[in-house]
Design a protein around this motif. Structure first.
Motif, PDB file in Angstrom:
ATOM      1  N   GLN A 113      41.010  18.513   4.427  1.00 23.08           N
ATOM      2  CA  GLN A 113      41.690  17.926   5.580  1.00 23.08           C
ATOM      3  C   GLN A 113      40.977  18.302   6.879  1.00 23.08           C
ATOM      4  O   GLN A 113      40.175  19.237   6.922  1.00 23.08           O
ATOM      5  CB  GLN A 113      43.147  18.398   5.631  1.00 23.08           C
ATOM      6  CG  GLN A 113      43.978  17.953   4.444  1.00 23.08           C
ATOM      7  CD  GLN A 113      45.380  18.536   4.484  1.00 23.08           C
ATOM      8  OE1 GLN A 113      45.649  19.504   5.187  1.00 23.08           O
ATOM      9  NE2 GLN A 113      46.282  17.945   3.703  1.00 23.08           N
ATOM     10  N   ALA A 138      43.184  23.599   5.121  1.00 25.24           N
ATOM     11  CA  ALA A 138      42.456  22.352   5.382  1.00 25.24           C
ATOM     12  C   ALA A 138      41.170  22.281   4.565  1.00 25.24           C
ATOM     13  O   ALA A 138      40.841  21.234   3.985  1.00 25.24           O
ATOM     14  CB  ALA A 138      42.149  22.231   6.870  1.00 25.24           C
ATOM     15  N   THR A 156      47.147  19.652  13.067  1.00 20.36           N
ATOM     16  CA  THR A 156      46.803  19.663  11.642  1.00 20.36           C
ATOM     17  C   THR A 156      46.890  18.252  11.067  1.00 20.36           C
ATOM     18  O   THR A 156      47.492  17.360  11.664  1.00 20.36           O
ATOM     19  CB  THR A 156      47.741  20.605  10.864  1.00 20.36           C
ATOM     20  OG1 THR A 156      49.094  20.141  11.017  1.00 20.36           O
ATOM     21  CG2 THR A 156      47.636  22.029  11.387  1.00 20.36           C
ATOM     22  N   GLU A 157      46.274  18.094   9.912  1.00 15.32           N
ATOM     23  CA  GLU A 157      46.309  16.827   9.161  1.00 15.32           C
ATOM     24  C   GLU A 157      45.887  15.656  10.043  1.00 15.32           C
ATOM     25  O   GLU A 157      46.572  14.645  10.154  1.00 15.32           O
ATOM     26  CB  GLU A 157      47.700  16.593   8.575  1.00 15.32           C
ATOM     27  CG  GLU A 157      48.148  17.686   7.619  1.00 15.32           C
ATOM     28  CD  GLU A 157      49.523  17.427   7.030  1.00 15.32           C
ATOM     29  OE1 GLU A 157      50.075  16.337   7.290  1.00 15.32           O
ATOM     30  OE2 GLU A 157      50.036  18.300   6.318  1.00 15.32           O
TER      31      GLU A 157
END
Length: 635
Positions: free
Chosen positions: A240, A235, A298-299
């Motif tokens: 991210q 990330a 995530t993301e």
């Protein structure tokens, strides 16, 4: 045996057959030799068009002759002269527990031993003349073909292949391939195998136990932290955002206490199942410990998206759980943290845990996002605690001394040693920030020992410089006071520094005297050394005339909280006057701390307080300044 004589008879069962074979082979050898001689004669005498037939006769006759001659020699050899090495080799090949096979040059099986039959479940006749590649999984055929060609070219190799047992169970086999030679010529490939299936199963079982929770089947803390570290690295590299959710089940202990641990385990299993429903393939849910779980998203987008997704998780967990046929409504509290550039896995988890703790402190359930404006955070305390340990090792602490004055004459009659932390980046850290931490983690003992020795060393240095001899006061922490060898430590410091015991005053708090018998023994031992004993912050703790009467105490110190309000609060004024009068009736000296104004000093003088300290006459100063003040007459 006949007429007492022994007649030896050759009873070998094969002797007659051997003789017959000798006669037959001898005749065949003669015939083949004649054929070769005829062929050679015909070769030299026949016309050109008949030469090929003569050549054929010669070649065939030579081959037959050589084979018959070798058999004839074997037949002529006695039975007892069979090569022992050959027998041993055949037995080893046949009965070896290692799977062994021989392939011909085409790759077909020409020989297998008992080991490979046991491993695969096939009989030897079922495998013979079967192409070996057909027995392998399609994923292993290419690499096996490569090893086979290398072996035919004289090289030895090793590879792992997948095979199928006759029952359909997959096998993981480690194969060593080597050229199979006869009389110096490569005739095929020798394979030696080892079934790795059990080892792989055990290895996978150990891995599962190390990385997964055995009850819920979710990843455990170790695996989650590894994945979190990888997700953070990815990330941060790609700019991210990831979100870490740390949650626990509200009133979970009540479920265990009311229904039993089995029902509690069922609840955790259902929570785990719901968490797996909400996470995608890129996300992760884990059981950290007890009823605490962690979820990694995530993301992610902005914080609004993070909180919206978290809120959906909260609502999903609020749906009734079915436990032994009864619907049970539960709630969860969730702490949320998103990554920043400097975060590692540990700090991000700490932030989420901190947000969860804040949510619990507020007595609410739901979700709360971590805020870096929380200055009193546990992360800050943890960092400061680590730096505190380093500071003691690096000797970053210094002592300041606050003069104590005779209230009538204004002469310095003693000093109190006060520790300060000269932090290399934070500057001078006040005691109220690091002393509580030191008391929590036990570093206060190490720090207190250093303060005691440093204060005695400094006081002896003043005396050696010819300055007026005055006592130095040192505060004892509750942990120091509870040490069994406290008196021995004090005696060693006095002996090491050369300071007379009467020039050391130890300050204790009222709380330390609650165990009167323990306190009396310890204080009596210190008093026997000649050390003075004072009670610090008198009036704020366990005030009792009993310990004042029975303990070897020489002085009371009135707490600054009473002195500060002495002009505005008549109750405080009455308390101060009462303490002074009571102390004098018990033949105790009285010192007031925190004196900051002339009016406070005059009140204390009026009620015959003996001593005072405070900013009105001097704040805490470095040791060099105390030396100058003593050199100027101690005022």
């Amino acid at each position: 045996m006949t007429d007492g004589k022994v007649t030896l008879v050759d009873c070998h069962p094969h002797k007659g057959r051997v003789a017959d074979r000798r006669i037959w082979i001898t005749a065949s050898i003669i015939c083949s030799a004649v054929a070769i001689w005829c062929g050679m004669s015909n070769f030299f005498l026949a016309p050109v068009h008949a030469m090929w037939s003569s050549i054929t006769i010669i070649i065939v006759g030579t081959l037959v002759f050589s084979c018959l001659l070798r058999n004839w020699l074997n037949v002529l050899r006695p039975i007892g002269a069979v090569d022992m090495d050959t027998q041993v080799t055949r037995s080893v090949l046949k009965f070896s527990p290692l799977p062994i096979a021989v392939l011909d040059k085409s790759g077909a099986v020409s020989y297998v031993n008992e080991g490979i039959c046991q491993m695969t479940g096939y009989k030897s006749e079922e495998m013979k003349y079967t192409p070996f590649l057909q027995m392998l999984d399609s994923s292993s055929r290419t690499q096996m073909s490569s090893q086979f060609e290398k072996a035919l070219n004289g090289s030895m190799g090793q590879t792992s292949v997948k095979m199928m047992h006759k029952s359909g169970i997959p096998l993981h086999v480690q194969l060593v391939s080597a050229p199979f030679t006869v009389d110096g010529y490569v005739k095929g490939v020798l394979l030696i195998g080892q079934d790795m299936s059990d080892q792989n199963i055990n290895r996978e079982r150990i891995r599962y136990m190390a990385y997964y929770d055995d009850m819920t089947g979710l990843p455990n803390r170790r695996m989650f932290m590894n994945q979190l570290a990888e997700a953070l690295e990815h990330a941060n590299k790609h700019g991210q955002t990831i979100a870490l959710l740390y949650l626990d089940i509200d009133r979970f202990k009540l479920v265990n206490d009311s229904f039993g641990r089995e029902v509690g385990d069922m609840l955790l299993l259902q929570v785990a199942e719901r968490l797996t429903r909400i996470v995608s393939e890129q996300d992760m849910a884990a059981r950290m410990e007890g009823d605490e779980f962690a979820v990694l998203f995530t993301e992610m987008g902005p914080q609004e998206e993070v909180m919206a997704r978290t809120q959906s998780l909260v609502q999903m967990l609020e749906e009734p759980f079915e436990l032994q046929g009864f619907p049970l409504n539960m709630t969860a509290s969730i702490g949320v943290a998103t990554n920043e550039a400097q975060d590692n896995a540990g700090t991000l988890l700490k932030k989420a845990d901190m947000a969860l703790a804040k949510m619990k402190e507020n007595g609410k359930n739901g979700c709360l996002l971590y805020s870096k404006e929380w200055n009193d955070s546990s992360l800050e305390r943890l960092t400061l605690q680590h730096e505190l340990r380093q500071g003691i090792q690096r000797k970053e602490f210094v002592l300041h001394y606050q003069p104590q004055y005779h209230i009538s004459s204004g002469t310095i009659i003693g000093v109190e040693a006060l520790v300060r932390w000269a932090h290399p980046t934070r500057g001078m850290v006040p005691p109220d920030r690091f002393i509580p931490l030191a008391e929590e983690n036990g570093l206060i003992v190490q720090l207190g020992d250093w303060v005691l020795e440093e204060a005695c060393t400094q006081n002896k240095a003043w005396q050696d410089a010819g300055l007026p001899a005055i006592p130095v006061s040192v505060n004892l922490s509750i942990r120091q006071f509870m040490q069994q060898n406290l008196t021995e430590k004090v005696a060693q410091v006095l002996d090491k520094t050369g300071l007379e015991a009467r020039f050391l005053d130890l300050e204790i708090t009222e709380t330390m005297t609650m165990d009167v018998s323990r306190a009396n023994k310890c204080l009596q031992e210190l008093s026997n050394l000649g050390v003075g004993i004072s009670v610090d912050d008198f009036g704020t703790g366990y005030s009792s005339l009993h310990y004042l009467k029975n303990l070897p105490i020489a002085r009371l110190k009135i707490d600054r909280s009473f002195v500060r309000e002495i002009e505005l609060d008549s109750s405080n004024a009455a308390i101060v006057a009462t303490i002074i009068a009571m102390a004098h009736n018990l033949n105790l000296q009285v010192i007031a701390e925190g004196v900051e104004t002339r009016e406070q000093m005059e009140f204390l003088q009026k009620h015959r307080c003996d001593e005072m300290q405070g900013y009105y006459w001097s704040p805490p100063v470095a040791g060099a300044s105390i030396g100058q003040m003593l050199a100027q007459g101690g005022s």
